[in-house]
Structure formats: structure tokens, C-alpha cells
Design an enzyme around this catalytic site. Structure first.
Site, PDB file in Angstrom:
ATOM      1  N   TYR A 233      31.839  44.290  34.735  1.00 48.15           N
ATOM      2  CA  TYR A 233      32.802  43.221  34.085  1.00 48.15           C
ATOM      3  C   TYR A 233      33.817  42.201  35.145  1.00 48.15           C
ATOM      4  O   TYR A 233      34.005  40.985  35.485  1.00 48.15           O
ATOM      5  CB  TYR A 233      33.888  44.082  33.617  1.00 48.15           C
ATOM      6  CG  TYR A 233      35.119  43.399  33.449  1.00 48.15           C
ATOM      7  CD1 TYR A 233      34.720  42.281  31.944  1.00 48.15           C
ATOM      8  CD2 TYR A 233      36.108  43.876  33.812  1.00 48.15           C
ATOM      9  CE1 TYR A 233      36.091  41.557  32.078  1.00 48.15           C
ATOM     10  CE2 TYR A 233      37.089  42.922  34.104  1.00 48.15           C
ATOM     11  CZ  TYR A 233      37.667  41.649  32.892  1.00 48.15           C
ATOM     12  OH  TYR A 233      38.257  41.467  32.478  1.00 48.15           O
TER      13      TYR A 233
ATOM     14  N   LYS B 100      33.335  38.809  35.839  1.00 47.24           N
ATOM     15  CA  LYS B 100      33.941  37.718  36.334  1.00 47.24           C
ATOM     16  C   LYS B 100      34.132  36.570  37.239  1.00 47.24           C
ATOM     17  O   LYS B 100      34.883  35.550  37.213  1.00 47.24           O
ATOM     18  CB  LYS B 100      35.583  38.318  35.896  1.00 47.24           C
ATOM     19  CG  LYS B 100      35.324  38.899  34.395  1.00 47.24           C
ATOM     20  CD  LYS B 100      35.569  37.972  33.176  1.00 47.24           C
ATOM     21  CE  LYS B 100      36.907  37.088  33.142  1.00 47.24           C
ATOM     22  NZ  LYS B 100      36.434  35.648  31.875  1.00 47.24           N
TER      23      LYS B 100
ATOM     24  N   THR C 288      41.069  37.475  35.783  1.00 47.57           N
ATOM     25  CA  THR C 288      41.581  39.084  35.753  1.00 47.57           C
ATOM     26  C   THR C 288      42.085  39.450  36.739  1.00 47.57           C
ATOM     27  O   THR C 288      41.487  38.318  37.919  1.00 47.57           O
ATOM     28  CB  THR C 288      40.484  39.972  34.741  1.00 47.57           C
ATOM     29  OG1 THR C 288      41.288  41.420  35.234  1.00 47.57           O
ATOM     30  CG2 THR C 288      39.406  39.647  36.019  1.00 47.57           C
ATOM     31  N   ASP C 289      43.035  39.979  37.357  1.00 46.73           N
ATOM     32  CA  ASP C 289      42.967  40.375  38.756  1.00 46.73           C
ATOM     33  C   ASP C 289      41.939  41.470  38.905  1.00 46.73           C
ATOM     34  O   ASP C 289      42.322  41.927  40.368  1.00 46.73           O
ATOM     35  CB  ASP C 289      44.777  41.520  38.462  1.00 46.73           C
ATOM     36  CG  ASP C 289      44.904  42.132  37.162  1.00 46.73           C
ATOM     37  OD1 ASP C 289      43.518  43.141  36.452  1.00 46.73           O
ATOM     38  OD2 ASP C 289      45.577  43.682  37.143  1.00 46.73           O
ATOM     39  N   GLU C 290      41.402  41.921  38.128  1.00 43.20           N
ATOM     40  CA  GLU C 290      40.349  42.780  38.157  1.00 43.20           C
ATOM     41  C   GLU C 290      38.977  42.006  39.158  1.00 43.20           C
ATOM     42  O   GLU C 290      38.666  42.410  40.130  1.00 43.20           O
ATOM     43  CB  GLU C 290      39.698  43.174  37.292  1.00 43.20           C
ATOM     44  CG  GLU C 290      40.233  44.032  36.686  1.00 43.20           C
ATOM     45  CD  GLU C 290      40.104  44.903  35.448  1.00 43.20           C
ATOM     46  OE1 GLU C 290      38.401  45.072  35.660  1.00 43.20           O
ATOM     47  OE2 GLU C 290      40.067  45.438  34.539  1.00 43.20           O
TER      48      GLU C 290
HETATM   49  O1  DAU Z   1      43.876  43.810  34.551  1.00 46.77           O
HETATM   50  C1  DAU Z   1      43.488  42.993  33.814  1.00 46.77           C
HETATM   51  C2  DAU Z   1      42.381  43.548  33.028  1.00 46.77           C
HETATM   52  O2  DAU Z   1      42.566  45.494  32.339  1.00 46.77           O
HETATM   53  C3  DAU Z   1      41.374  42.699  32.031  1.00 46.77           C
HETATM   54  O3  DAU Z   1      40.498  42.016  32.670  1.00 46.77           O
HETATM   55  C4  DAU Z   1      40.256  43.908  31.194  1.00 46.77           C
HETATM   56  O4  DAU Z   1      39.262  43.143  30.207  1.00 46.77           O
HETATM   57  C5  DAU Z   1      40.989  45.044  30.246  1.00 46.77           C
HETATM   58  O5  DAU Z   1      40.033  45.573  30.204  1.00 46.77           O
HETATM   59  C6  DAU Z   1      41.954  45.461  31.168  1.00 46.77           C
HETATM   60  O6  DAU Z   1      41.451  46.696  32.106  1.00 46.77           O
HETATM   61  P1  DAU Z   1      41.209  48.415  32.484  1.00 46.77           P
HETATM   62  O7  DAU Z   1      40.573  48.627  32.810  1.00 46.77           O
HETATM   63  O8  DAU Z   1      42.172  48.126  33.177  1.00 46.77           O
HETATM   64  O9  DAU Z   1      41.789  48.729  31.256  1.00 46.77           O
HETATM   65  P2  DAU Z   1      41.867  49.639  30.489  1.00 46.77           P
HETATM   66  O10 DAU Z   1      42.572  49.535  29.270  1.00 46.77           O
HETATM   67  O11 DAU Z   1      40.200  49.936  29.687  1.00 46.77           O
HETATM   68  O12 DAU Z   1      42.133  51.307  30.872  1.00 46.77           O
HETATM   69  C7  DAU Z   1      43.577  50.952  31.744  1.00 46.77           C
HETATM   70  C8  DAU Z   1      43.825  52.131  31.888  1.00 46.77           C
HETATM   71  O13 DAU Z   1      44.120  53.321  32.143  1.00 46.77           O
HETATM   72  C9  DAU Z   1      42.548  52.461  32.986  1.00 46.77           C
HETATM   73  O14 DAU Z   1      43.164  53.445  34.312  1.00 46.77           O
HETATM   74  C10 DAU Z   1      41.716  53.068  32.620  1.00 46.77           C
HETATM   75  C11 DAU Z   1      42.716  54.166  31.601  1.00 46.77           C
HETATM   76  N1  DAU Z   1      42.202  54.657  30.566  1.00 46.77           N
HETATM   77  C12 DAU Z   1      41.564  54.168  29.627  1.00 46.77           C
HETATM   78  C13 DAU Z   1      41.108  54.279  28.533  1.00 46.77           C
HETATM   79  C14 DAU Z   1      40.219  53.961  27.614  1.00 46.77           C
HETATM   80  C15 DAU Z   1      42.128  56.396  29.900  1.00 46.77           C
HETATM   81  O15 DAU Z   1      42.445  56.857  31.154  1.00 46.77           O
HETATM   82  N2  DAU Z   1      42.065  56.510  29.105  1.00 46.77           N
HETATM   83  C16 DAU Z   1      40.954  56.001  28.002  1.00 46.77           C
HETATM   84  O16 DAU Z   1      40.895  56.345  27.356  1.00 46.77           O
END
Ligand code: DAU
Length: 320
Positions: A129, A133, A105-107
Site C-alpha cells: 500500500y 502511494k 499518506t504519512d505511511e
Molecule cells: O496513516 C494513514 C493511513 O492510515 C492511511 O494511509 C491508510 O489508508 C489507512 O488504512 C490507515 O492505515 P493503518 O494501517 O494505520 O490503519 P488501520 O485502521 O488499518 O489500523 C490502525 C492500527 O490499528 C494499526 O496499527 C493496525 C491496528 N489494527 C487494525 C485493524 C483493522 C488492529 O489492531 N486490529 C484491526 O483489526
């Protein structure tokens, strides 16, 4: 896997523990294909791994605990799967002389205010997380240096598309918007992600599997960046809803501000992303709208409890 079975003549063995986000329904299109087989088991179990690796040419480690919010609440599964699981797979690949592709992942690079990370940027993960990774990536590299195992690492940016479990931003917001429920945006909504359509990530991984140089790492980033609040607004528009459904909630602890990947190295293998974010998002909304059979069972039961715990409120329509 979907693309490899359709477009290539590969035989595919899936080893999956089927935890909360792993579902047999995701595989139903291939269940009768003689080139596909499924084994129910964990990557940290050497017996299950030995059975799955019997006779294979390559192993791709997609197995992961992927959700940052869950890693903040319950980090133990992340350590087990990413550290121990990757170790067991690597050992099996080493013993059999099998090519090993780690899906990362980029993270692992952490957050970047401007510009983009290259493969030589330092690792600076910030959540349990991404830290686990990053640890797995280092272990993979050590098997190349120490045992000459044919290892490769793919670091992807934020994936989206069909079949994504609705804890991630895009499917969560799409399903809430379709239902007329609240859309919980963390903090000011200005966090930026580099969006990559799932099929583009799959073809990028295929390029690395076939043409990558063992020991190398390849960033696979999406063609477009977008702030969360703009993603949410676009989803509302595509679902015919207005912005009154947006709910600014407490920010994620240690929330990374921006991810961005430079993908020139994988481009030099002949890969490029073919789906721009606007098109991919429209296709994704249409898929969720057309496939309630897939998500209805998820939005009931245990998922509602998770939602209540995560956002401190129930998954219900706001009062009119
Ligand atoms: O960058 C790659 C990564 O992307 C993967 O390695 C991870 O497995 C994957 O979960 C994802 O991580 P993020 O934390 O970026 O994805 P997430 O969809 O959880 O959140 C995307 C963005 O949206 C982040 O800035 C948090 C925000 N968010 C997320 C959720 C679930 C909200 O504002 N509200 C929410 O309810």
C-alpha cells in the site's frame, strides 16, 4: 466534498469506480444538488477521466486502494490504481493545464520511534500500500519538474469519523463493540497512530488547494497520538462494554510501530485541526450508533467473508 458543497460555492464532479468500499449511499445528501454530479468510472480509464475533467479548474485525487491488510493479501489492485490511475489523471491535468492535488499518506515515510516526520524526511514505505502511494507521489512531483503542471501533495495521518468503511481500526471496533462481538487487536496493541478527524483533513486539503505553492508537499497531521489498545479501551467505554471483548490476534506482517507528522508547513497556510481525539471519537461512536441504515448492509454478505479470511474467525459474539 461535503464541506465544499455546504460552505463554498464549488461545483463538484465525483468520478468513482465504486469498488467494495465506495458506496452511492455516501453521496445521497447531494444527489439532488445541481452543483453536484456523479460519474461511475475508474481513474485508470482515460475516457472516463476525460469526461470527468471536462471544464474543471482543479482535480483532487482521493481515489485509492487504502487498506494495508488488503495490500498484503492482494497487492495488484494497489499497483493499478496508484501507479496507472495517478498517471492517467496527471496526463489529463497536464493536457488541460488544470491544478492537481494528490491525496497521500504519512505511511510513505515509514515508521518513526520518536519525533515527527517533516516534508523533507526520506520516503521509506513498508507495505505494498504505502510503497505504491510513495511511487504515485514521486510521479506527481515529476509532472511539476518536467511539465510545470501545478501539482500539490497532501500527506494525511490516520483519518477517522463518519462514513468510514468498517475495515479500519475505529469503525471496526465501534461496530463490534456495539454488537458485543470480539475486538481483534493486532500484536501487543502498542502501535501508535496520529489521529485526524475527517473534517479537519478536508479543511486542510482545502487550504492546500487554495493557498498551496505548486510543487510543494504538505503534511496534515492530527492533534493527538494514541496507542491502539487505548483507542480500543476508550471505544469500549463509550459503548458501555468491558475489556473482556478484547482479543489479541496475530500481528500484521511488517506492522509499522508509530506514525507521526509535523504539520507546521500547512499551519503556515492558516490551517489547524479543530477536533481533539477525545471529542472526535465520541462524535464518531454516536454517528455509528445513530446510523445503522449505513452499516447494516456492510456487516452482512461479502464483509463477513472478508472478516473470516482476515481474522481466521467469524464475526460473532464470544461464548458467554
Ligand atoms: O496513516 C494513514 C493511513 O492510515 C492511511 O494511509 C491508510 O489508508 C489507512 O488504512 C490507515 O492505515 P493503518 O494501517 O494505520 O490503519 P488501520 O485502521 O488499518 O489500523 C490502525 C492500527 O490499528 C494499526 O496499527 C493496525 C491496528 N489494527 C487494525 C485493524 C483493522 C488492529 O489492531 N486490529 C484491526 O483489526
Amino acid at each position: 466534498m461535503r464541506l465544499r458543497l455546504r460552505d463554498e460555492r464549488d461545483e463538484v464532479v465525483v468520478l468513482d469506480k465504486l469498488t467494495y468500499a465506495g458506496r452511492r449511499e455516501n453521496l445521497q445528501d447531494f444527489e439532488s444538488d445541481p452543483r453536484f454530479s456523479f460519474l461511475h468510472g475508474a481513474i485508470e480509464d482515460p475516457v472516463a477521466v476525460a469526461a470527468a475533467m471536462d471544464g474543471v479548474d482543479a482535480v483532487l485525487n482521493f481515489a485509492a486502494e487504502t487498506h494495508v491488510d488488503r495490500s498484503i493479501l492482494e497487492p495488484d489492485a494497489f499497483v493499478r490504481t496508484h501507479a496507472l490511475g495517478t498517471f492517467v489523471l496527471l496526463e489529463a491535468a497536464r493536457e488541460r493545464g488544470v491544478r492537481f492535488v494528490q491525496i497521500s499518506t504519512d505511511e510513505v515515510y515509514g515508521s518513526i520511534a520518536e519525533g515527527s516526520f517533516t516534508e523533507s524526511s526520506p520516503l521509506d514505505p513498508s507495505s505494498p500500500y504505502s510503497a505504491t502511494k510513495a511511487g504515485a507521489d514521486l510521479l506527481v512531483s515529476s509532472y511539476r519538474h518536467t511539465y510545470a503542471t501545478e501539482t500539490l501533495i497532501c500527506r494525511g495521518s490516520n483519518n477517522y469519523g463518519p462514513y468510514q468503511y468498517p475495515e479500519k481500526l475505529i469503525p471496526l471496533m465501534v461496530l463490534n463493540a456495539l454488537a458485543g462481538d470480539r475486538l481483534p487487536v493486532y500484536g501487543d496493541g502498542q502501535n501508535v497512530r496520529n489521529w485526524l478527524f475527517v473534517e479537519d483533513f478536508a479543511t486542510g486539503i482545502g487550504h492546500v488547494l487554495e493557498h498551496g505553492v505548486p510543487g510543494e508537499t504538505y503534511n496534515i497531521g492530527g492533534p493527538d497520538e494514541c496507542a491502539n489498545i487505548d483507542v480500543v479501551r476508550r471505544i469500549l467505554e463509550l459503548c458501555g462494554r468491558d475489556e473482556s471483548l478484547i482479543d489479541h490476534v496475530t500481528d500484521r506482517p511488517g506492522h509499522d510501530r508509530r506514525y507521526s507528522l509535523a504539520s507546521e508547513k500547512v499551519a503556515s497556510l492558516g490551517w489547524s485541526a479543530s477536533t481533539r481525539f477525545d471529542d472526535g471519537l465520541e462524535r464518531t461512536v454516536a454517528w455509528y450508533r445513530d446510523n445503522p441504515w449505513w452499516w447494516e448492509p456492510i456487516r452482512s454478505g461479502a464483509y463477513r467473508e472478508y472478516y473470516q479470511r482476515q481474522y481466521g474467525r467469524s464475526l460473532e459474539r464470544p461464548a458467554p
